[in-house]
Design an enzyme around this catalytic site. Structure first.
Site, PDB file in Angstrom:
ATOM      1  N   LYS A   1       0.653  -1.315  -0.125  1.00 53.34           N
ATOM      2  CA  LYS A   1       0.069   0.015   0.104  1.00 53.34           C
ATOM      3  C   LYS A   1       0.913   1.126  -0.016  1.00 53.34           C
ATOM      4  O   LYS A   1       0.608   2.114  -0.730  1.00 53.34           O
ATOM      5  CB  LYS A   1      -0.910  -0.075   1.203  1.00 53.34           C
ATOM      6  N   ASN A   2       1.832   1.179   0.825  1.00 50.72           N
ATOM      7  CA  ASN A   2       2.507   2.675   1.168  1.00 50.72           C
ATOM      8  C   ASN A   2       3.493   2.770  -0.037  1.00 50.72           C
ATOM      9  O   ASN A   2       3.713   3.848  -0.192  1.00 50.72           O
ATOM     10  CB  ASN A   2       3.312   2.746   2.209  1.00 50.72           C
TER      11      ASN A   2
ATOM     12  N   CYS B   1      -4.995   8.235   9.015  1.00 53.81           N
ATOM     13  CA  CYS B   1      -5.428   7.613  10.449  1.00 53.81           C
ATOM     14  C   CYS B   1      -5.055   8.523  11.625  1.00 53.81           C
ATOM     15  O   CYS B   1      -4.039   9.345  11.221  1.00 53.81           O
ATOM     16  CB  CYS B   1      -4.355   6.304  10.740  1.00 53.81           C
TER      17      CYS B   1
ATOM     18  N   ARG C   1       0.116  15.055  13.129  1.00 50.92           N
ATOM     19  CA  ARG C   1       0.823  14.769  12.058  1.00 50.92           C
ATOM     20  C   ARG C   1       1.251  15.887  11.291  1.00 50.92           C
ATOM     21  O   ARG C   1       0.589  16.056  10.229  1.00 50.92           O
ATOM     22  CB  ARG C   1      -0.008  13.753  11.060  1.00 50.92           C
TER      23      ARG C   1
ATOM     24  N   ASP D   1       3.572   0.506  12.210  1.00 52.63           N
ATOM     25  CA  ASP D   1       2.317  -0.258  11.698  1.00 52.63           C
ATOM     26  C   ASP D   1       1.988  -1.611  12.180  1.00 52.63           C
ATOM     27  O   ASP D   1       1.107  -2.166  11.551  1.00 52.63           O
ATOM     28  CB  ASP D   1       2.427  -0.003  10.180  1.00 52.63           C
TER      29      ASP D   1
ATOM     30  N   ARG E   1      -9.217   0.074   3.480  1.00 43.64           N
ATOM     31  CA  ARG E   1      -8.547   1.305   3.209  1.00 43.64           C
ATOM     32  C   ARG E   1      -7.066   0.587   2.684  1.00 43.64           C
ATOM     33  O   ARG E   1      -6.279   0.955   1.819  1.00 43.64           O
ATOM     34  CB  ARG E   1      -8.211   2.347   4.148  1.00 43.64           C
TER      35      ARG E   1
HETATM   36  N1  EPU Z   1       6.776  14.253  11.414  1.00 43.79           N
HETATM   37  C1  EPU Z   1       6.902  15.514  11.699  1.00 43.79           C
HETATM   38  N2  EPU Z   1       7.038  16.470  10.538  1.00 43.79           N
HETATM   39  C2  EPU Z   1       6.803  16.064   9.334  1.00 43.79           C
HETATM   40  C3  EPU Z   1       6.655  14.635   9.091  1.00 43.79           C
HETATM   41  C4  EPU Z   1       6.535  13.824  10.011  1.00 43.79           C
HETATM   42  O1  EPU Z   1       7.464  15.957  12.765  1.00 43.79           O
HETATM   43  O2  EPU Z   1       6.954  16.863   8.297  1.00 43.79           O
HETATM   44  C5  EPU Z   1       6.971  13.215  12.366  1.00 43.79           C
HETATM   45  C6  EPU Z   1       5.618  12.593  12.552  1.00 43.79           C
HETATM   46  O3  EPU Z   1       4.882  13.221  13.399  1.00 43.79           O
HETATM   47  C7  EPU Z   1       5.819  11.218  13.151  1.00 43.79           C
HETATM   48  C8  EPU Z   1       7.245  10.958  12.671  1.00 43.79           C
HETATM   49  O4  EPU Z   1       7.786  12.221  12.013  1.00 43.79           O
HETATM   50  O5  EPU Z   1       6.204  11.194  14.749  1.00 43.79           O
HETATM   51  C9  EPU Z   1       7.197  10.052  11.479  1.00 43.79           C
HETATM   52  O6  EPU Z   1       6.255  10.393  10.406  1.00 43.79           O
HETATM   53  P1  EPU Z   1       6.231   9.875   8.893  1.00 43.79           P
HETATM   54  O7  EPU Z   1       6.309  10.991   8.253  1.00 43.79           O
HETATM   55  O8  EPU Z   1       7.218   8.780   8.885  1.00 43.79           O
HETATM   56  O9  EPU Z   1       5.011   9.364   8.603  1.00 43.79           O
HETATM   57  P2  EPU Z   1       4.013   9.433   7.351  1.00 43.79           P
HETATM   58  O10 EPU Z   1       4.698   9.508   6.371  1.00 43.79           O
HETATM   59  O11 EPU Z   1       2.917  10.403   7.775  1.00 43.79           O
HETATM   60  C10 EPU Z   1       3.986   7.002   6.887  1.00 43.79           C
HETATM   61  C11 EPU Z   1       3.163   5.940   6.635  1.00 43.79           C
HETATM   62  C12 EPU Z   1       2.393   5.495   7.872  1.00 43.79           C
HETATM   63  C13 EPU Z   1       3.486   4.746   8.982  1.00 43.79           C
HETATM   64  C14 EPU Z   1       4.426   6.073   9.106  1.00 43.79           C
HETATM   65  C15 EPU Z   1       5.702   5.554   9.728  1.00 43.79           C
HETATM   66  C16 EPU Z   1       2.249   6.244   4.490  1.00 43.79           C
HETATM   67  C17 EPU Z   1       0.999   6.779   3.510  1.00 43.79           C
HETATM   68  N3  EPU Z   1       2.090   6.294   5.947  1.00 43.79           N
HETATM   69  O12 EPU Z   1       3.226   8.049   7.239  1.00 43.79           O
HETATM   70  O13 EPU Z   1       1.509   4.060   7.544  1.00 43.79           O
HETATM   71  O14 EPU Z   1       3.059   4.635   9.913  1.00 43.79           O
HETATM   72  O15 EPU Z   1       5.045   6.335   7.687  1.00 43.79           O
HETATM   73  O16 EPU Z   1       6.311   4.298   9.069  1.00 43.79           O
HETATM   74  O17 EPU Z   1       3.258   5.789   3.904  1.00 43.79           O
HETATM   75  C18 EPU Z   1      -0.316   2.921   7.722  1.00 43.79           C
HETATM   76  O18 EPU Z   1       0.019   2.308   6.616  1.00 43.79           O
HETATM   77  O19 EPU Z   1      -1.118   2.254   8.425  1.00 43.79           O
HETATM   78  C19 EPU Z   1       0.330   4.336   8.323  1.00 43.79           C
HETATM   79  C20 EPU Z   1      -0.297   4.850   9.245  1.00 43.79           C
END
Ligand code: EPU
Length: 429
Positions: free
Chosen positions: A22-23, A117, A122, A306, A398
Site C-alpha cells: 500500500k505505502n 489515520c 501529524r 504499523d 483502506r
Molecule cells: N513528522 C514531523 N514532521 C513532518 C513529518 C513527520 O514531525 O513533516 C513526524 C511525525 O509526527 C511522526 C514521525 O515524524 O512522529 C514519522 O512520520 P512519517 O512522516 O514517517 O509518517 P508518514 O509519512 O505520515 C507513513 C505511513 C504510515 C506509517 C509511517 C511511519 C504512508 C502513507 N503512511 O506515514 O503508515 O505509520 O510512515 O512508518 O506511507 C499505515 O500504513 O497504517 C500508516 C499509518
C-alpha cells in the site's frame, strides 16, 4: 453498516499470498505525474486508498486505465489542473505526495492538507521545509497547501529534522526533475522508499542511496514511460504472521521479501513462533504457548509502528508481562480500550503499554479506530473464544486487499455482514 463477524478460537492453516505494498503504491501512483509517457504499474493492491489516489489523478486530467484488478496504466501528459480535489485529498494521508510530484513537474500545486489515520499530531513541516529549500514558495491557506516556483526547482541540501517516510518521499519527488544534485540527509529507509526510487530510476531518474539515510537525487530533464512492479506489502505480511501466531497453526505466507520482515520475524520468534524462511515465502508455525517480550517501534529497520497494534494483540495472550513502547507516533493506543472489551489486560502510560497476558480473549462488539488498529481487532477476534463483531471496517479496507477471503482461505471463520442502519446485529441474523 457493514461489519466483520468472527467466530474465534480456531487455528489457522494453509497459504496466503501477499498483495502489493500500500505505502509504495500510494507514492508510486502520484510519482507517475512526473513521467512523460505512459507508466504501467503492476501488483497494485485493490484497496480504497489506491482507488482514491487514482481518482485524484483522474481529476487532475491524467489518463488512468485499469488493465486488470492489479495493473494500471497512467499517462499524465494532459493534466488540466494542478489543483487537487479538496475533499478527496483530505481523505488520505498520501495525497501530500501530489504536492511534490506536481511541483516537480509543473511548478505549482494546490492540495488540501492530508487526512489519514488519527495517530496523534501529524505535521508536514519537514515536507514544506524541503520544498522551500528547493526554491518553492509554500503557503497554507483555507485548508490548502499552495506551492509554486518560477521555472524549475533548484537542487539543495535537505536535512530532515525527523526521520520521516512522507517527507523523504516528497523531497525525492520534488527533486527528480530539479536542476542539480539534491542530497537528503537523515532520510527514512523503509522498503517503499527504495521501491519508489527504483520506479523513478526505471523511468530515467538518477537517484542513489535509497535505503540508507543519505539519498542523492541528481535532477534529470525528463522521465520516460515504462513498466514497474510494486514490492509485496511488508505490513500485510506481518499482519498474517501475527494472526498465525495468535491463533496457532501453520501458515505459508507467499510473495514476500523475507529481508523486509526480519524485524517482525525476530519478535514473533521471541514470542514462540517457529518461522522458516524461503526465497519469497515464510512458513509461520506456532504450537507452543506464547511468551512475553518487549517491543519498541522505530523507523526501518526497527520494528514497524504499523505492526504495533497487531503485535500487542499477540502479547495480550502471551504468558507474562510485556512492555510495548511506541517510538514513532504520539497516540497509537486508541484501540486498547476496544481490546479491553475482549478481556485484555493492558495499561497505557504515555508511549508505553504494559501488557499482562491473559489466557484467552473473549469475543465482543468492537470498533476499528484506524487501519492497523482494525487489523489488530480482527486478529483478536480470530484468537478469542466466542463471536466478535468489528465495526467501522472501512478503515481496514483502506489498506488490506480481500482480507476476508484471504483469512477464510486459511481457515478463519470470518464474514462480512451488511446490517441495515438502525438494526442491531442480533436482529439482522
Ligand atoms: N513528522 C514531523 N514532521 C513532518 C513529518 C513527520 O514531525 O513533516 C513526524 C511525525 O509526527 C511522526 C514521525 O515524524 O512522529 C514519522 O512520520 P512519517 O512522516 O514517517 O509518517 P508518514 O509519512 O505520515 C507513513 C505511513 C504510515 C506509517 C509511517 C511511519 C504512508 C502513507 N503512511 O506515514 O503508515 O505509520 O510512515 O512508518 O506511507 C499505515 O500504513 O497504517 C500508516 C499509518
Amino acid at each position: 453498516m457493514t461489519k466483520y463477524v468472527i467466530d474465534g478460537g480456531y487455528g489457522l492453516s494453509g497459504e496466503v499470498t501477499i498483495s502489493g505494498a500500500k505505502n509504495a503504491a500510494v507514492a508510486i501512483i502520484p510519482a507517475a505525474l512526473l513521467v512523460d509517457g505512459t507508466c504501467r504499474i503492476e501488483n497494485v493492491p485493490e484497496i480504497r486508498d489506491v482507488t482514491l489516489m487514482l481518482d485524484l489523478l483522474r481529476n487532475l486530467g491524467a489518463d488512468v486505465r485499469l488493465i486488470n484488478r492489479n495493473c494500471v496504466e497512467i499517462n499524465a501528459s494532459k493534466i488540466r489542473t494542478t489543483k487537487a480535489d479538496y475533499d478527496m485529498a483530505r481523505m488520505i494521508r498520501a495525497s501530500y505526495y501530489l504536492i511534490g510530484a506536481l511541483l516537480g513537474r509543473f511548478g505549482s500545486a494546490q492540495v488540501s492538507l492530508p487526512g489519514g489515520c488519527n495517530l496523534g499530531d501529524r505535521p508536514i513541516d519537514q515536507h514544506t521545509k524541503a520544498f522551500k529549500l528547493l526554491g518553492a514558495n509554500v503557503d497554507v491557506q483555507n485548508g490548502y497547501v499552495f506551492a509554486d516556483c518560477v521555472g524549475r526547482l533548484r537542487a539543495a541540501p535537505v536535512y530532515l529534522d525527523v526521520v520521516s517516510v512522507g517527507a523523504t518521499i516528497n523531497t525525492v519527488l520534488a527533486a527528480v526533475l530539479a536542476d542539480g544534485l539534491t542530497v537528503i540527509e537523515n532520510a527514512a529507509k523503509e522498503p517503499h522508499i527504495v521501491d519508489l526510487a527504483n520506479f523513478l530510476n526505471s523511468m530515467g531518474a538518477n537517484i542513489s542511496g535509497a535505503g540508507t539515510d543519505v539519498i542523492k537525487v541528481r535532477g534529470v530533464k525528463r522521465l520516460e514511460g515504462g513498466a514497474y512492479t510494486i514490492i509485496p506489502d511488508q505490513i500485510e505480511a506481518g499482519t498474517y504472521m501475527a494472526a498465525a501466531c495468535a491463533c496457532g497453526g501453520e501458515v505459508l505466507i507467499k510473495n514476500v521479501i523475507p529481508k523486509h520482515l526480519d524485524c517482525i520475524t525476530a519478535k514473533l520468534a521471541e514470542m514462540g513462533a517457529e518461522i522458516t524462511e524461503y526465497d519469497d515465502a515464510l512458513l509461520v508455525k506456532r504450537t507452543a504457548p506464547l511468551s512475553k517480550t518487549n517491543i519498541k517501534t522505530l523507523p526501518y529497520p526497527g520494528f514497524p509502528t504499523d505492526m504495533q497494534p497487531q503485535a500487542t494483540v499477540v502479547l495480550s495472550i502471551a504468558e507474562g508481562m510485556s512492555l510495548v513502547t511506541e517510538g514513532v507516533w504520539d497516540n497509537r493506543y486508541r484501540y486498547v480500550e476496544e481490546l479491553r472489551r475482549m478481556g485484555a489486560k493492558i495499561q497505557v502510560d504515555g508511549k508505553t503499554a504494559i501488557v499482562e497476558g491473559v489466557e484467552r480473549l473473549m469475543g465482543a462488539p468492537v470498533r476499528a479506530c484506524d487501519l492497523r488498529a482494525g487489523a489488530a481487532l480482527v486478529i483478536a477476534g480470530l484468537a478469542a473464544s466466542g463471536t466478535t463483531e468489528v465495526e467501522d471496517i472501512s478503515h481496514i479496507e483502506r489498506g488490506y486487499e480481500h482480507i476476508v477471503e484471504k483469512l477464510q482461505a486459511i481457515g478463519a471463520h470470518i464474514r462480512r455482514v451488511d446490517v441495515p442502519d438502525g438494526t442491531t446485529f442480533a436482529k439482522a441474523q
